[in-house]
Design a protein around this motif. Structure first.
Motif, PDB file in Angstrom:
ATOM      1  N   GLY A 199       8.926   9.861  -4.473  1.00 12.17           N
ATOM      2  CA  GLY A 199       9.330  11.000  -4.836  1.00 12.17           C
ATOM      3  C   GLY A 199       8.874  12.442  -3.974  1.00 12.17           C
ATOM      4  N   THR A 200       9.678  13.577  -3.731  1.00 16.71           N
ATOM      5  CA  THR A 200       9.104  14.316  -3.464  1.00 16.71           C
ATOM      6  C   THR A 200       7.878  15.647  -3.575  1.00 16.71           C
ATOM      7  OG1 THR A 200      10.441  15.759  -4.463  1.00 16.71           O
ATOM      8  CG2 THR A 200      10.963  14.799  -2.506  1.00 16.71           C
ATOM      9  N   ASP A 201       6.891  14.970  -5.061  1.00 17.52           N
ATOM     10  CA  ASP A 201       5.873  16.231  -5.263  1.00 17.52           C
ATOM     11  C   ASP A 201       5.136  15.414  -6.384  1.00 17.52           C
ATOM     12  OD1 ASP A 201       7.692  15.771  -8.189  1.00 17.52           O
ATOM     13  OD2 ASP A 201       8.042  17.246  -7.608  1.00 17.52           O
ATOM     14  N   THR A 202       4.887  15.808  -7.090  1.00 20.77           N
ATOM     15  CA  THR A 202       3.041  14.592  -7.779  1.00 20.77           C
ATOM     16  C   THR A 202       3.965  13.987  -9.309  1.00 20.77           C
ATOM     17  OG1 THR A 202       2.108  17.343  -8.798  1.00 20.77           O
ATOM     18  CG2 THR A 202       1.353  15.737  -6.755  1.00 20.77           C
ATOM     19  N   ARG A 203       4.839  14.461  -9.487  1.00 20.51           N
ATOM     20  CA  ARG A 203       5.755  13.822 -10.646  1.00 20.51           C
ATOM     21  C   ARG A 203       5.801  12.179 -11.132  1.00 20.51           C
ATOM     22  NH1 ARG A 203       9.818  19.051 -11.853  1.00 20.51           N
ATOM     23  NH2 ARG A 203      10.693  18.150 -10.154  1.00 20.51           N
ATOM     24  N   GLY A 204       6.310  12.314  -9.463  1.00 23.11           N
ATOM     25  CA  GLY A 204       6.720  10.420  -9.101  1.00 23.11           C
ATOM     26  C   GLY A 204       5.808   9.423  -9.436  1.00 23.11           C
ATOM     27  N   ASP A 205       5.780   8.947 -10.116  1.00 22.86           N
ATOM     28  CA  ASP A 205       4.844   7.351 -10.270  1.00 22.86           C
ATOM     29  C   ASP A 205       3.099   7.690  -9.458  1.00 22.86           C
ATOM     30  OD1 ASP A 205       5.533   7.063 -12.694  1.00 22.86           O
ATOM     31  OD2 ASP A 205       7.384   5.119 -11.723  1.00 22.86           O
ATOM     32  N   VAL A 206       2.898   7.633  -9.536  1.00 26.01           N
ATOM     33  CA  VAL A 206       0.755   6.735  -8.318  1.00 26.01           C
ATOM     34  C   VAL A 206       1.609   5.523  -8.245  1.00 26.01           C
ATOM     35  CG1 VAL A 206      -0.967   6.987  -8.465  1.00 26.01           C
ATOM     36  CG2 VAL A 206       0.167   8.634  -9.536  1.00 26.01           C
ATOM     37  N   LEU A 207       1.773   5.334  -6.258  1.00 29.56           N
ATOM     38  CA  LEU A 207       1.715   4.151  -5.644  1.00 29.56           C
ATOM     39  C   LEU A 207       0.348   3.957  -4.324  1.00 29.56           C
ATOM     40  CD1 LEU A 207       5.113   3.959  -4.831  1.00 29.56           C
ATOM     41  CD2 LEU A 207       3.903   3.006  -7.162  1.00 29.56           C
ATOM     42  N   PHE A 208      -0.680   2.968  -4.738  1.00 26.95           N
ATOM     43  CA  PHE A 208      -0.731   3.154  -3.170  1.00 26.95           C
ATOM     44  C   PHE A 208      -0.543   2.026  -2.358  1.00 26.95           C
ATOM     45  CE2 PHE A 208      -3.439   2.918  -7.071  1.00 26.95           C
ATOM     46  CZ  PHE A 208      -4.756   3.590  -7.090  1.00 26.95           C
ATOM     47  N   MET A 209      -0.317   3.125  -0.998  1.00 26.79           N
ATOM     48  CA  MET A 209       0.469   2.540   0.226  1.00 26.79           C
ATOM     49  C   MET A 209      -0.745   1.873   1.288  1.00 26.79           C
ATOM     50  SD  MET A 209       3.187   4.484   2.701  1.00 26.79           S
ATOM     51  CE  MET A 209       3.771   4.465   1.430  1.00 26.79           C
ATOM     52  N   GLU A 210      -0.421   0.715   1.998  1.00 25.54           N
ATOM     53  CA  GLU A 210      -1.660  -0.017   2.881  1.00 25.54           C
ATOM     54  C   GLU A 210      -0.543  -0.405   4.089  1.00 25.54           C
ATOM     55  OE1 GLU A 210      -2.747  -3.611   0.827  1.00 25.54           O
ATOM     56  OE2 GLU A 210      -4.127  -2.469  -0.770  1.00 25.54           O
ATOM     57  N   VAL A 211      -1.067   0.234   4.971  1.00 26.82           N
ATOM     58  CA  VAL A 211      -0.879   0.489   6.555  1.00 26.82           C
ATOM     59  C   VAL A 211      -1.577  -1.255   7.078  1.00 26.82           C
ATOM     60  CG1 VAL A 211      -0.187   0.932   7.986  1.00 26.82           C
ATOM     61  CG2 VAL A 211      -0.856   2.797   6.542  1.00 26.82           C
ATOM     62  N   CYS A 212      -0.750  -2.098   7.250  1.00 21.27           N
ATOM     63  CA  CYS A 212      -1.677  -3.721   7.586  1.00 21.27           C
ATOM     64  C   CYS A 212      -0.329  -3.920   9.445  1.00 21.27           C
ATOM     65  CB  CYS A 212      -0.943  -5.026   6.436  1.00 21.27           C
ATOM     66  SG  CYS A 212      -1.166  -4.205   4.550  1.00 21.27           S
ATOM     67  N   ASP A 213      -1.106  -5.146   9.315  1.00 23.14           N
ATOM     68  CA  ASP A 213      -1.115  -5.463  10.623  1.00 23.14           C
ATOM     69  C   ASP A 213       0.648  -5.192  10.820  1.00 23.14           C
ATOM     70  OD1 ASP A 213      -3.175  -4.949  11.378  1.00 23.14           O
ATOM     71  OD2 ASP A 213      -4.115  -7.244  11.112  1.00 23.14           O
ATOM     72  N   ASP A 214       1.210  -5.666  10.766  1.00 24.59           N
ATOM     73  CA  ASP A 214       2.743  -6.047  10.612  1.00 24.59           C
ATOM     74  C   ASP A 214       3.592  -5.556   9.409  1.00 24.59           C
ATOM     75  OD1 ASP A 214       2.216  -7.946   8.501  1.00 24.59           O
ATOM     76  OD2 ASP A 214       2.875  -9.751   9.414  1.00 24.59           O
ATOM     77  N   ALA A 215       3.661  -4.565   8.301  1.00 24.16           N
ATOM     78  CA  ALA A 215       4.166  -4.152   7.613  1.00 24.16           C
ATOM     79  C   ALA A 215       3.305  -3.046   6.722  1.00 24.16           C
ATOM     80  CB  ALA A 215       4.583  -5.214   5.916  1.00 24.16           C
ATOM     81  N   ILE A 216       4.345  -1.803   5.637  1.00 23.72           N
ATOM     82  CA  ILE A 216       3.472  -1.462   4.664  1.00 23.72           C
ATOM     83  C   ILE A 216       3.729  -2.021   3.574  1.00 23.72           C
ATOM     84  CG2 ILE A 216       3.704   0.688   3.609  1.00 23.72           C
ATOM     85  CD1 ILE A 216       5.124   1.874   6.622  1.00 23.72           C
ATOM     86  N   ILE A 217       2.411  -2.140   2.656  1.00 22.03           N
ATOM     87  CA  ILE A 217       2.957  -2.865   1.535  1.00 22.03           C
ATOM     88  C   ILE A 217       2.463  -2.019   0.280  1.00 22.03           C
ATOM     89  CG2 ILE A 217       1.235  -4.892   0.172  1.00 22.03           C
ATOM     90  CD1 ILE A 217       0.799  -5.647   2.120  1.00 22.03           C
ATOM     91  N   ILE A 218       3.459  -1.509  -0.439  1.00 20.39           N
ATOM     92  CA  ILE A 218       3.244  -0.307  -1.869  1.00 20.39           C
ATOM     93  C   ILE A 218       2.892  -1.198  -3.150  1.00 20.39           C
ATOM     94  CG2 ILE A 218       4.515   1.442  -3.088  1.00 20.39           C
ATOM     95  CD1 ILE A 218       6.561   1.142  -0.201  1.00 20.39           C
ATOM     96  N   ARG A 219       2.111  -0.399  -3.898  1.00 27.40           N
ATOM     97  CA  ARG A 219       1.147  -1.538  -4.734  1.00 27.40           C
ATOM     98  C   ARG A 219       1.687  -0.481  -6.024  1.00 27.40           C
ATOM     99  NH1 ARG A 219      -1.601  -6.497  -3.708  1.00 27.40           N
ATOM    100  NH2 ARG A 219      -1.866  -6.464  -2.023  1.00 27.40           N
ATOM    101  N   SER A 220       2.099  -0.935  -7.144  1.00 28.16           N
ATOM    102  CA  SER A 220       1.326   0.093  -8.345  1.00 28.16           C
ATOM    103  C   SER A 220       0.317   0.099  -8.330  1.00 28.16           C
ATOM    104  CB  SER A 220       2.606  -1.013  -9.425  1.00 28.16           C
ATOM    105  OG  SER A 220       1.971  -2.064  -9.783  1.00 28.16           O
ATOM    106  N   GLY A 221      -0.012   0.800  -9.641  1.00 25.34           N
ATOM    107  CA  GLY A 221      -0.806   1.447 -10.653  1.00 25.34           C
ATOM    108  C   GLY A 221      -1.462   0.500 -10.051  1.00 25.34           C
TER     109      GLY A 221
END
Length: 408
Positions: free
Chosen positions: A201-223
């Motif tokens: 989302g657009t502020d800190t009220r959204g769920d905390v996620l981990f965004m990993e920038v890899c060689d061929d994709a962006i991987i989004i992980r949950s808490g």
């Protein structure tokens, strides 16, 4: 941590590189004069007594007189191998939505296909190598080790290069005991990636996620670390960020539709340029093997306000609207925003005369394709401007150097 990582990063790194392999010390009390390191058999110094070896390992207590018969059960080692492979694949993002990954694989060029196959082979071969090391460590009978590992090698369908490495290890295990086989670092530990903490989302009220920038994709992980989404670079249409709001926007194609995802992070700028750099490297790696969709296009539309049917044409200069009795052209610089709502394509156009932003709505069964085409044009123009600016800067630097040289 594997033996290779300890030797590369440990305090004895400098001395290990200087000394010859022929004077390496035995690793444990059960060593028998050899170590298997980086595919080579290395003789160890056996002049010192086993009691003089400074380290004592946990496995030495597990193979004593109270050694459990579990270590001789081949089903245990087979389950260990498959569980390890599954954990590794999940850690590197290979184990999510297999159907999507296979669909992507068939759409790649030959070079990218080969690279992915080698990555898979490396993961399997590394796991087999380490499982072999653990089996030798726990005093599993050597004939049983060879039989089980070769059977797993056949089940895994590993390529010739990596399967040869495993077979070479099996040929030498009769001379190896205890932890004489140096373990290899797992693929997930070698994977080059950058991680960022983001909020959906657009502020800190959204769920905390981990965004990993890899060689061929962006991987989004949950808490909890599980993969909840993945964005392939070839599916990414456009990417922008706002330094004031610290929001990163990603437009991508999902099931023939254009989707916008927003993420809030304090390191918005760093994340943007990290993804940009990774995407540029991925594009260079593919080297234009696979051609993308042509820019622009012509689409049938219906004006929501008047109900009149016509054609919408997307070009590098802007959007052309052609009806039975009227024609209009909207320049690219005047398009402030475009998006879809169900089967309606919406344009936010800046009117230079009234100095206001006007919304125009056009109904079409190809609304998502229209939005995708416009966003592709925006990305292409932005990339072209960036390349032109870099060229001008380089020309200016060369001109200054030429002037300095002539003055000297």
């Amino acid at each position: 941590m594997s033996d290779s990582e300890i030797e590369l990063n440990g305090p004895a790194q400098h001395s290990r590189r200087k000394r010859l392999p022929s004077v390496w010390n035995a690793k444990s009390r059960v060593s028998a004069g050899f170590r298997y390191h980086a595919g080579n058999m290395i003789a160890t110094d056996m002049a010192t007594s086993p009691e003089a070896v400074p380290r004592q390992y946990v496995f030495e207590s597990l193979i004593g007189k109270d050694r459990t018969p579990l270590w001789n059960k081949m089903l245990f080692w087979e389950d260990l191998f498959f569980d390890s492979v599954s954990a590794e694949r999940d850690a590197v993002g290979m184990d999510q939505v297999p159907a999507e990954m296979m669909s992507r694989y068939f759409g790649l060029g030959q070079m990218e296909k080969k690279r992915l196959e080698e990555d898979e082979d490396k993961l399997l071969a590394t796991t087999l190598h380490n499982v072999t090391g653990f089996m030798v460590m726990m005093k599993v009978p050597k004939p049983e080790i060879k039989k089980k590992i070769r059977r797993l090698l056949g089940k895994a369908h590993i390529g010739l290069v990596y399967s040869q490495e495993v077979n070479e290890l099996l040929d030498e295990i009769n001379n190896l005991y205890g932890n004489d086989i140096d373990l290899k670092p797992s693929v997930s530990r070698q994977m080059r990636k950058h991680s960022f903490v983001v909020h959906a989302g657009t502020d800190t009220r959204g769920d905390v996620l981990f965004m990993e920038v890899c060689d061929d994709a962006i991987i989004i992980r949950s808490g909890n670390g599980s993969v909840c989404d993945r964005c392939w670079y070839e599916k990414l249409i456009n990417m922008t960020y706002c330094p004031k709001t610290k929001v990163l926007c990603l437009w991508r194609k999902v099931h023939q539709e254009t989707r916008l995802d927003k993420f809030y992070t304090k390191k918005c700028r760093e994340l943007y340029y990290c993804v940009k750099e990774s995407m540029e490297k991925a594009a260079l790696r593919q080297n234009g093997v696979q051609g993308g969709n042509e820019l622009g296009g012509e689409f049938p539309i219906q004006d929501v306000k008047t109900g009149e049917g016509g054609l919408l044409q997307v070009t590098l200069e802007g959007i052309g609207l052609k009806f039975a009795h009227t024609k209009q052209f909207i320049e690219l610089k005047d398009i402030k925003k475009c998006h879809t709502k169900k089967d309606v394509f919406i344009i936010h156009e800046y009117n230079t005369q009234s100095k206001e932003v006007m919304k125009k709505r056009y109904k079409s069964s190809m609304a998502n394709e229209i939005c995708y085409a416009v966003l592709c044009v925006f990305s292409y123009v932005a990339a072209a401007k960036s390349a032109e600016n870099n060229r001008k800067e380089m020309e200016a630097k060369m001109a200054n150097k030429r002037i300095e040289y002539l003055q000297d």
